[in-house]
Design an enzyme around this catalytic site. Structure first.
Site, PDB file in Angstrom:
ATOM      1  N   ALA A 152       0.850   5.127  -2.226  1.00  0.00           N
ATOM      2  CA  ALA A 152       0.664   5.409  -3.656  1.00  0.00           C
ATOM      3  C   ALA A 152       1.812   4.919  -4.554  1.00  0.00           C
ATOM      4  O   ALA A 152       1.576   4.149  -5.498  1.00  0.00           O
ATOM      5  CB  ALA A 152       0.405   6.903  -3.838  1.00  0.00           C
TER       6      ALA A 152
ATOM      7  N   ASN B 115      -5.349  12.415   0.654  1.00  0.00           N
ATOM      8  CA  ASN B 115      -4.450  11.585   1.467  1.00  0.00           C
ATOM      9  C   ASN B 115      -5.310  10.822   2.477  1.00  0.00           C
ATOM     10  O   ASN B 115      -6.533  10.989   2.537  1.00  0.00           O
ATOM     11  CB  ASN B 115      -3.389  12.440   2.159  1.00  0.00           C
ATOM     12  CG  ASN B 115      -2.268  11.587   2.727  1.00  0.00           C
ATOM     13  OD1 ASN B 115      -1.774  10.677   2.058  1.00  0.00           O
ATOM     14  ND2 ASN B 115      -1.868  11.817   3.965  1.00  0.00           N
TER      15      ASN B 115
ATOM     16  N   ARG C  63      -7.683  -0.506  -6.531  1.00  0.00           N
ATOM     17  CA  ARG C  63      -7.919   0.629  -5.624  1.00  0.00           C
ATOM     18  C   ARG C  63      -8.047   1.898  -6.470  1.00  0.00           C
ATOM     19  O   ARG C  63      -7.245   2.106  -7.383  1.00  0.00           O
ATOM     20  CB  ARG C  63      -6.765   0.781  -4.616  1.00  0.00           C
ATOM     21  CG  ARG C  63      -6.662  -0.396  -3.642  1.00  0.00           C
ATOM     22  CD  ARG C  63      -5.708  -0.103  -2.505  1.00  0.00           C
ATOM     23  NE  ARG C  63      -6.307   0.787  -1.527  1.00  0.00           N
ATOM     24  CZ  ARG C  63      -5.601   1.382  -0.549  1.00  0.00           C
ATOM     25  NH1 ARG C  63      -4.297   1.197  -0.462  1.00  0.00           N
ATOM     26  NH2 ARG C  63      -6.203   2.155   0.331  1.00  0.00           N
TER      27      ARG C  63
ATOM     28  N   ASP D 123      -1.969  10.679  -2.122  1.00  0.00           N
ATOM     29  CA  ASP D 123      -2.326   9.644  -3.103  1.00  0.00           C
ATOM     30  C   ASP D 123      -2.645  10.225  -4.463  1.00  0.00           C
ATOM     31  O   ASP D 123      -2.606   9.526  -5.467  1.00  0.00           O
ATOM     32  CB  ASP D 123      -3.510   8.833  -2.577  1.00  0.00           C
ATOM     33  CG  ASP D 123      -3.072   8.041  -1.356  1.00  0.00           C
ATOM     34  OD1 ASP D 123      -3.082   8.614  -0.255  1.00  0.00           O
ATOM     35  OD2 ASP D 123      -2.661   6.887  -1.523  1.00  0.00           O
TER      36      ASP D 123
ATOM     37  N   ARG E  54       0.859  -1.185   0.000  1.00  0.00           N
ATOM     38  CA  ARG E  54       0.000   0.000   0.000  1.00  0.00           C
ATOM     39  C   ARG E  54       0.893   1.232   0.000  1.00  0.00           C
ATOM     40  O   ARG E  54       2.098   1.134   0.135  1.00  0.00           O
ATOM     41  CB  ARG E  54      -1.009   0.000   1.167  1.00  0.00           C
ATOM     42  CG  ARG E  54      -0.676  -0.672   2.444  1.00  0.00           C
ATOM     43  CD  ARG E  54       0.439  -0.030   3.231  1.00  0.00           C
ATOM     44  NE  ARG E  54       0.211   1.380   3.391  1.00  0.00           N
ATOM     45  CZ  ARG E  54       1.161   2.276   3.497  1.00  0.00           C
ATOM     46  NH1 ARG E  54       2.440   1.926   3.488  1.00  0.00           N
ATOM     47  NH2 ARG E  54       0.891   3.554   3.625  1.00  0.00           N
TER      48      ARG E  54
HETATM   49  O1  MRU Z   1      -4.498   3.155   2.320  1.00  0.00           O
HETATM   50  P1  MRU Z   1      -3.021   3.369   2.178  1.00  0.00           P
HETATM   51  O2  MRU Z   1      -2.232   2.809   3.316  1.00  0.00           O
HETATM   52  O3  MRU Z   1      -2.513   2.911   0.830  1.00  0.00           O
HETATM   53  O4  MRU Z   1      -2.864   4.943   2.211  1.00  0.00           O
HETATM   54  C1  MRU Z   1      -1.589   5.517   2.015  1.00  0.00           C
HETATM   55  C2  MRU Z   1      -1.563   6.967   2.223  1.00  0.00           C
HETATM   56  O5  MRU Z   1      -2.571   7.629   2.369  1.00  0.00           O
HETATM   57  C3  MRU Z   1      -0.229   7.612   2.143  1.00  0.00           C
HETATM   58  O6  MRU Z   1      -0.142   8.685   3.007  1.00  0.00           O
HETATM   59  C4  MRU Z   1      -0.065   8.089   0.695  1.00  0.00           C
HETATM   60  O7  MRU Z   1      -0.199   7.009  -0.206  1.00  0.00           O
HETATM   61  C5  MRU Z   1       1.205   8.696   0.428  1.00  0.00           C
HETATM   62  S1  MRU Z   1       2.385   7.422   0.289  1.00  0.00           S
HETATM   63  C6  MRU Z   1       3.860   7.937  -0.128  1.00  0.00           C
END
Ligand code: MRU
Length: 351
Positions: A50, A249, A91, A239, A48
């Site tokens: 981005a 985010n 996703r 994201d 997980r």
């Molecule tokens: O649901 P997730 O864990 O994939 O969410 C990730 C985030 O919200 C991070 O803060 C975002 O992807 C930035 S990652 C460099």
């Protein structure tokens, strides 16, 4: 010794990834042999963050096409389009998944005279290139962001935008790793990040492994700590950045941004160019992933809400660009007016 977790590794047609749902109790590396396994790994948040899901998606496409090189070119290209659409459905919010799949699809489309075997080999190279490039993007964001961290500061972050979310140093955590390497003393406050606890399970774990002074707090404690003068700087990841600078985010980021502005604390968002989406005009157009209700009604294995309770579980929120002090990109720190400055950033030379 300061160490970073090996989030993703490509070896001989197999993607190896840390199953992040098991952290911090168990560091289990799982091989992904099929495109369905990669889709599930992204959906279930085994991988997980981005940039990491973009990299995983690119390798997933390569895995999915591995056994299709016997097809003729039109059939191979149709399989490519179908597999890319399938992976993209895992996703919706992080644009990096769509970005990586589009990049690979364009590579294939440009090889008009090539055989499926040649195209597949080139796709593998392109996926490895996305992975390698992300390491450089993280380092560049770290270099631009590190000077924001001054001795003695308290730095707040939300969710996990570190090594576990990327190819190496992270986005929001990259400046922290480099400042720490340079001997700057500072303390990180990590929001636990309900409901899936990426801050507690992942951010506090990777910062602690690296030897960074980190204190874990519940999400609802952040505004209080800001009001008490313990936080001097907020740095989060994102994201998707819309063309006007609005940022999606992890759910809870918006509340932190509002509190930061109220108390006059700078609020920075770190993002590689691959997270900037010029095709999404504003944050309102960003699709926010809604996840299952069990993430809210259970705490681990224990049910914590009455049976039959109505639940909402949006996994992300959108912070309007007016609350963002600056975007720490791989091409420098940019500030308002974001519309114009993001356009220039996307045109600028890569790190
Ligand atoms: O649901 P997730 O864990 O994939 O969410 C990730 C985030 O919200 C991070 O803060 C975002 O992807 C930035 S990652 C460099």
């Amino acid at each position: 010794m300061s160490t970073l977790p090996p989030t993703l590794r490509w070896d001989n047609g197999v993607l190896h990834l840390i199953d992040q749902t098991r952290l911090p109790l168990e560091t289990r590396i799982e091989p992904q042999h099929t495109v369905e396994q990669v889709w599930q790994a992204i959906k279930q948040l085994k991988v997980r963050g981005a940039p990491a899901i973009g990299i995983a998606g690119a390798y997933g496409l390569v895995i999915g096409l591995q056994a299709k090189t016997h097809l003729d070119r039109p059939a191979f290209m149709a399989a490519l389009a179908e597999t890319a659409t399938y992976l993209d459905s895992a996703r919706p919010t992080a644009v990096n998944l769509h970005w990586a799949l589009t990049r690979l699809s364009q590579v294939a489309a440009a090889m008009t005279e090539a055989t499926p075997t040649e195209i597949w080999q080139r796709l593998e190279q392109a996926a490895i290139q996305i992975h390698d490039e992300d390491r450089q993007l993280c380092r560049a964001m770290g270099e631009y962001g590190a000077p924001l961290i001054k001795p003695g500061m308290g730095v707040l972050t939300h969710c996990n935008a570190g090594a576990l979310a990327t190819a190496e140093l992270g986005t929001a955590l990259a400046p922290m790793y480099l400042a720490h390497d340079r001997g700057v003393p500072f303390r990180v406050y990590a929001d636990e990040t309900r409901p899936l606890l990426q801050g507690a399970r992942l951010t506090s774990w990777e910062l602690q492994q690296y030897g960074i002074d980190v204190t874990l707090i519940c999400d609802n404690m952040a505004p209080h700590l800001i009001s008490q003068g313990l936080i001097d700087l907020v740095v989060v990841g994102t994201d998707r950045v819309a063309a006007n600078g609005d940022v999606a985010n992890k759910i809870g980021t918006l509340g932190v941004a509002i509190a930061a502005q109220y108390f006059g604390i700078p609020f920075y968002v770190a993002c590689p160019y691959s997270t900037i989406d010029p095709d999404t005009p504003t944050g309102q157009a960003i699709v926010i992933e809604e996840r299952g209700e069990a993430e809210v009604t259970y705490f681990g294995a224990r049910r914590t809400a009455p049976e039959g309770m109505a639940v909402r579980n949006p996994a992300f929120d959108v912070t309007p660009h007016s609350l963002v002090t600056g975007l720490i990109t791989d091409r420098g720190i940019i500030s308002a007016p974001y519309g114009e400055n993001l356009k220039q950033t996307l045109k600028a030379k890569r790190a």
